[in-house]
Design a protein around this motif. Structure first.
Motif, PDB file in Angstrom:
ATOM      1  N   SER A 436       0.814  -1.218   0.000  1.00 55.41           N
ATOM      2  CA  SER A 436       0.000   0.000   0.000  1.00 55.41           C
ATOM      3  C   SER A 436       0.846   1.267   0.000  1.00 55.41           C
ATOM      4  O   SER A 436       0.357   2.337  -0.340  1.00 55.41           O
ATOM      5  N   PHE A 437       2.113   1.154   0.384  1.00 51.50           N
ATOM      6  CA  PHE A 437       3.001   2.306   0.300  1.00 51.50           C
ATOM      7  C   PHE A 437       3.303   2.646  -1.161  1.00 51.50           C
ATOM      8  O   PHE A 437       3.596   3.788  -1.489  1.00 51.50           O
ATOM      9  N   ILE A 438       3.252   1.638  -2.011  1.00 50.32           N
ATOM     10  CA  ILE A 438       3.636   1.818  -3.408  1.00 50.32           C
ATOM     11  C   ILE A 438       2.416   2.038  -4.288  1.00 50.32           C
ATOM     12  O   ILE A 438       2.367   2.974  -5.079  1.00 50.32           O
ATOM     13  N   SER A 439       1.422   1.160  -4.165  1.00 52.77           N
ATOM     14  CA  SER A 439       0.266   1.211  -5.061  1.00 52.77           C
ATOM     15  C   SER A 439      -0.994   0.828  -4.306  1.00 52.77           C
ATOM     16  O   SER A 439      -0.978  -0.065  -3.453  1.00 52.77           O
ATOM     17  N   ALA A 440      -2.097   1.518  -4.626  1.00 48.40           N
ATOM     18  CA  ALA A 440      -3.384   1.178  -4.018  1.00 48.40           C
ATOM     19  C   ALA A 440      -3.872  -0.154  -4.567  1.00 48.40           C
ATOM     20  O   ALA A 440      -3.511  -0.567  -5.672  1.00 48.40           O
ATOM     21  N   GLU A 441      -4.713  -0.815  -3.798  1.00 53.02           N
ATOM     22  CA  GLU A 441      -5.188  -2.146  -4.160  1.00 53.02           C
ATOM     23  C   GLU A 441      -5.875  -2.130  -5.526  1.00 53.02           C
ATOM     24  O   GLU A 441      -6.763  -1.314  -5.793  1.00 53.02           O
ATOM     25  N   GLY A 442      -5.444  -3.034  -6.397  1.00 46.46           N
ATOM     26  CA  GLY A 442      -6.070  -3.179  -7.699  1.00 46.46           C
ATOM     27  C   GLY A 442      -5.614  -2.191  -8.750  1.00 46.46           C
ATOM     28  O   GLY A 442      -6.063  -2.251  -9.899  1.00 46.46           O
ATOM     29  N   MET A 443      -4.692  -1.285  -8.419  1.00 44.73           N
ATOM     30  CA  MET A 443      -4.295  -0.248  -9.373  1.00 44.73           C
ATOM     31  C   MET A 443      -3.155  -0.691 -10.287  1.00 44.73           C
ATOM     32  O   MET A 443      -3.092  -0.279 -11.443  1.00 44.73           O
ATOM     33  N   ALA A 501      -1.848  15.058  -6.445  1.00 49.83           N
ATOM     34  CA  ALA A 501      -1.768  14.227  -5.240  1.00 49.83           C
ATOM     35  C   ALA A 501      -2.638  12.989  -5.425  1.00 49.83           C
ATOM     36  O   ALA A 501      -3.567  12.982  -6.242  1.00 49.83           O
ATOM     37  N   GLY A 502      -2.330  11.943  -4.662  1.00 45.15           N
ATOM     38  CA  GLY A 502      -3.129  10.727  -4.662  1.00 45.15           C
ATOM     39  C   GLY A 502      -3.917  10.610  -3.384  1.00 45.15           C
ATOM     40  O   GLY A 502      -3.385  10.863  -2.292  1.00 45.15           O
ATOM     41  N   ASP A 503      -5.182  10.206  -3.483  1.00 49.92           N
ATOM     42  CA  ASP A 503      -6.052  10.218  -2.303  1.00 49.92           C
ATOM     43  C   ASP A 503      -5.614   9.224  -1.234  1.00 49.92           C
ATOM     44  O   ASP A 503      -5.879   9.412  -0.054  1.00 49.92           O
ATOM     45  N   GLN A 504      -4.901   8.141  -1.626  1.00 48.83           N
ATOM     46  CA  GLN A 504      -4.435   7.157  -0.646  1.00 48.83           C
ATOM     47  C   GLN A 504      -2.910   7.098  -0.596  1.00 48.83           C
ATOM     48  O   GLN A 504      -2.339   6.051  -0.294  1.00 48.83           O
ATOM     49  N   ASP A 505      -2.286   8.204  -0.849  1.00 53.26           N
ATOM     50  CA  ASP A 505      -0.832   8.279  -0.791  1.00 53.26           C
ATOM     51  C   ASP A 505      -0.405   8.401   0.670  1.00 53.26           C
ATOM     52  O   ASP A 505      -0.668   9.412   1.322  1.00 53.26           O
ATOM     53  N   LEU A 506       0.236   7.356   1.183  1.00 54.56           N
ATOM     54  CA  LEU A 506       0.680   7.366   2.572  1.00 54.56           C
ATOM     55  C   LEU A 506       2.021   8.066   2.749  1.00 54.56           C
ATOM     56  O   LEU A 506       2.378   8.467   3.858  1.00 54.56           O
ATOM     57  N   ALA A 539      -2.201   5.583  -4.801  1.00 54.22           N
ATOM     58  CA  ALA A 539      -1.120   5.655  -3.824  1.00 54.22           C
ATOM     59  C   ALA A 539       0.086   6.341  -4.474  1.00 54.22           C
ATOM     60  O   ALA A 539      -0.021   6.942  -5.546  1.00 54.22           O
ATOM     61  N   HIS A 540       1.242   6.218  -3.854  1.00 50.32           N
ATOM     62  CA  HIS A 540       2.391   7.054  -4.227  1.00 50.32           C
ATOM     63  C   HIS A 540       2.841   6.851  -5.675  1.00 50.32           C
ATOM     64  O   HIS A 540       3.075   7.826  -6.389  1.00 50.32           O
ATOM     65  N   TYR A 541       2.953   5.601  -6.116  1.00 49.66           N
ATOM     66  CA  TYR A 541       3.468   5.350  -7.461  1.00 49.66           C
ATOM     67  C   TYR A 541       2.366   5.209  -8.502  1.00 49.66           C
ATOM     68  O   TYR A 541       2.661   5.118  -9.699  1.00 49.66           O
ATOM     69  N   ASP A 542       1.124   5.237  -8.079  1.00 46.03           N
ATOM     70  CA  ASP A 542       0.025   5.192  -9.035  1.00 46.03           C
ATOM     71  C   ASP A 542      -0.056   6.468  -9.867  1.00 46.03           C
ATOM     72  O   ASP A 542      -0.637   6.467 -10.952  1.00 46.03           O
ATOM     73  N   LEU A 543       0.506   7.542  -9.348  1.00 49.93           N
ATOM     74  CA  LEU A 543       0.484   8.803 -10.092  1.00 49.93           C
ATOM     75  C   LEU A 543       1.421   8.761 -11.292  1.00 49.93           C
ATOM     76  O   LEU A 543       1.289   9.557 -12.217  1.00 49.93           O
ATOM     77  N   VAL A 544       2.388   7.826 -11.268  1.00 48.76           N
ATOM     78  CA  VAL A 544       3.271   7.626 -12.419  1.00 48.76           C
ATOM     79  C   VAL A 544       2.736   6.515 -13.315  1.00 48.76           C
ATOM     80  O   VAL A 544       2.789   6.611 -14.544  1.00 48.76           O
ATOM     81  N   MET A 548      -4.840   7.163 -16.094  1.00 54.76           N
ATOM     82  CA  MET A 548      -5.859   8.208 -16.049  1.00 54.76           C
ATOM     83  C   MET A 548      -5.270   9.551 -15.649  1.00 54.76           C
ATOM     84  O   MET A 548      -5.913  10.593 -15.818  1.00 54.76           O
ATOM     85  N   VAL A 549      -4.058   9.542 -15.112  1.00 58.80           N
ATOM     86  CA  VAL A 549      -3.378  10.796 -14.760  1.00 58.80           C
ATOM     87  C   VAL A 549      -2.798  11.467 -16.002  1.00 58.80           C
ATOM     88  O   VAL A 549      -2.698  12.694 -16.073  1.00 58.80           O
ATOM     89  N   TYR A 550      -2.436  10.673 -16.992  1.00 58.23           N
ATOM     90  CA  TYR A 550      -1.678  11.190 -18.128  1.00 58.23           C
ATOM     91  C   TYR A 550      -2.388  12.285 -18.921  1.00 58.23           C
ATOM     92  O   TYR A 550      -1.770  13.311 -19.248  1.00 58.23           O
ATOM     93  N   PRO A 551      -3.675  12.128 -19.287  1.00 56.83           N
ATOM     94  CA  PRO A 551      -4.328  13.194 -20.065  1.00 56.83           C
ATOM     95  C   PRO A 551      -4.338  14.536 -19.348  1.00 56.83           C
ATOM     96  O   PRO A 551      -4.209  15.588 -19.991  1.00 56.83           O
TER      97      PRO A 551
END
Length: 562
Positions: A436-443, A501-506, A539-544, A548-551
């Motif tokens: 969960s520090f790296i990626s939210a569940e299922g992302m 920012a990510g909503d579940q970024d710890l 989570a933290h690395y989901d933004l990379v 859906m962040v890219y557009p």
């Protein structure tokens, strides 16, 4: 400040296929480049084409830029813009997080932020700062590249071994004792007078170390003198011993560290070593027949352990300001000469520490009233001040004590994550919470998450962590001397900024991001939080890795690519 609410309805309008990897032109052979030097920054750089780069580099080209005032060659991964995409006016620089390399931006042909941006027409560059990824240290870069290639080919077996245990950090040299140790001065056991000389120098060193904490640089020169005296005393004690040359090597390295204005706690480290040596020798004087074997074992262990620690301190000798003041400016200068944007500016995206570097750069240039040569910036999960947030990075706070940071000179982040991954991804899932520090569940696809964990992280100097921990203290992140607080001048910037920012970024929660962007002039900043109750979450690395962040990023950069 323009604020965009979370919206999971954004369409994924770009489909990336592996064929695009081969559709861009590639350099055919190695070429040596010598760009005209600027007065303050001498660039000595070369680039390698596809035939020359290691297989681990999936970019179109791999470039190297030699950084002034160091023996580092930082790596630049280059992606050519897609010929069918709209032409862009500015190149794009991507900066990674602490301890990470370029792989995070290019996990696979179908999940590559770098390829996506090049597919949108941006000439894209990823910087691997000193100590990260393919960056090299030393003069013979081609030989080192061959070693990197060999290492990358056997990465799978290395990572498998890392899964069974944490690898040794710092690449310390082993201590080899070829002859019995004799603690002697001119053939006799150390005399009381010689021990008193060492103890006296030791006491002076301790006094100066404490005083140095109070008076700063005023005592630094005196500290160096006392420390040198102490080293000389111990060196004389070892005359004729097999450890004599080894100790002198340690002494030379310590002197170099002291000459480069290291923290006064290094003197405490010297004191600690010396006290152990003195204690060992004094214990031997209490016996009519000194237990020589035990003494030589303790003495050898003390010297050996200290040398390993010292080697780590010498090898991993950079902090945040080295990245900010040397690595990034050298690379920007190099990209300008390669890409030649008409207005002399580029676009930049920074994730985590990469975004902190961009904020700090804007703050410094705003304070100096200089042009940062940035047309627009995007920060992903970055802040200059984490004091009000519940960031898990507070786990690093024990290293905020300089002496403790020197006792732990490096943090083998890559090895730790690689060792923990089997326990987090397979039954009984003992460390599943780490994911969960790296990626939210299922992302993130499990295979991509595994590739990121096993290949995307490296070793981090304690000095770098030590400086970044100031972001959890009053005033926020500051320079190594504690004289410049970056958030105090962030309001002086004149560069359009998108903060995400990510909503579940710890690691960097939204409240931490907000603490920085609220200081930026409202007309220059756009703020976006991705994720919402019920999902998807970020989570933290989901933004990379979250497409859906890219557009959102492309739309922002397009508006400012003029």
């Amino acid at each position: 400040m323009a604020t965009l609410q979370s919206d999971s309805s954004l369409s994924i309008f770009h489909k990336h296929s592996s064929s695009t990897t081969h559709s861009f032109p590639r350099a055919a052979a190695c070429r040596i480049l010598f760009p005209p030097p600027r007065s303050h920054l001498r660039l000595r750089a070369f680039s390698t084409g596809a035939a020359d780069k290691p297989s681990v580099c999936t970019a179109d080209e791999l470039h190297y830029v030699s950084v002034n005032n160091s023996d580092w060659r930082v790596a630049l991964w280059r992606y050519h813009p897609c010929p069918q995409a709209p032409p862009r006016n500015h190149p794009l620089l991507l900066l990674s997080g602490m301890g990470t390399n370029a792989i995070g931006y290019d996990l696979s042909p179908g999940s590559s932020f770098a390829r996506y941006m090049s597919g949108q027409g941006f000439e894209t560059w990823i910087l691997e700062v000193r100590g990260a990824g393919l960056s090299l240290r030393g003069p013979d870069s081609k030989v080192q590249l061959q070693k990197v290639e060999a290492a990358s080919e056997s990465a799978a077996s290395v990572q498998a071994s890392n899964s069974n245990g944490i690898e040794q950090s710092a690449h310390a040299r082993p201590v080899k004792m070829e002859a019995p140790l004799e603690i002697a001065t001119h053939g006799a056991v150390a005399s009381k007078k010689e021990l008193n000389n060492i103890s006296g120098a030791l006491a002076e060193s301790e006094h100066v170390a404490v005083k140095g904490d109070l008076t700063g640089s005023a005592c630094e020169s005196q500290s160096k003198v006392i420390s040198t005296k102490l080293l000389d005393q111990i060196s004389g004690l070892l005359m004729g011993s097999p450890l004599y040359e080894q100790y002198n090597d340690i002494s030379r390295k310590l002197s170099t560290l002291l000459e480069t204005r290291q923290n006064s706690s290094i003197t405490s480290q010297i004191t600690e070593l010396s006290q152990r040596l003195v204690n060992s020798i004094e214990e031997s004087q209490l016996c009519i027949t000194p237990p020589l074997f035990d003494l030589q074992t303790r003495f050898s262990s003390t010297i050996g352990n200290f040398q390993k620690q010292l080697d780590s301190m010498v090898k991993y000798d950079w902090d945040f300001d080295h990245h900010l003041e040397e690595d990034v400016p050298a690379v920007i200068e190099y990209i300008m000469k390669e890409s030649k944007p008409k207005d002399g500016k580029l676009l930049a995206i920074g994730h985590s520490m990469g975004g902190i570097l961009l904020y700090s750069m804007l703050s410094r240039f705003g304070f100096e009233e200089k042009d940062p040569r940035l047309a627009a910036v995007v920060t992903l999960a970055s802040s200059l001040d984490y004091t009000s947030s519940k960031s898990t990075l507070k786990l690093l706070m024990p290293l905020a004590d300089p002496a403790q940071a020197l006792n732990v000179p490096v943090v083998p982040l890559g090895a730790l994550l690689a060792a923990a991954h089997p326990l987090s991804s397979r039954p009984p899932y003992v460390l599943s919470w780490l994911n969960s520090f790296i990626s939210a569940e299922g992302m993130m696809d499990p295979d991509l998450l595994k590739r990121l964990v096993l290949n995307g992280f490296g070793t981090v100097p304690a000095k770098l962590i030590l400086q970044l921990t100031t972001a959890f203290q009053e005033g926020g992140l500051c320079n190594r001397d504690g004289t410049f607080f970056y958030k105090d001048h962030i309001h002086k910037i004149n560069v359009p900024t998108l903060a995400i920012a990510g909503d579940q970024d710890l690691i960097c929660p939204p409240e931490a991001v907000e603490d920085t962007i609220k200081l930026i002039p409202e007309h220059l900043v756009t703020y976006k939080v991705f994720g919402k109750p019920g999902g998807p979450n970020y989570a933290h690395y989901d933004l990379v890795g979250g497409r859906m962040v890219y557009p959102c990023i492309v739309d922002f950069l397009t508006r400012h690519d003029k």
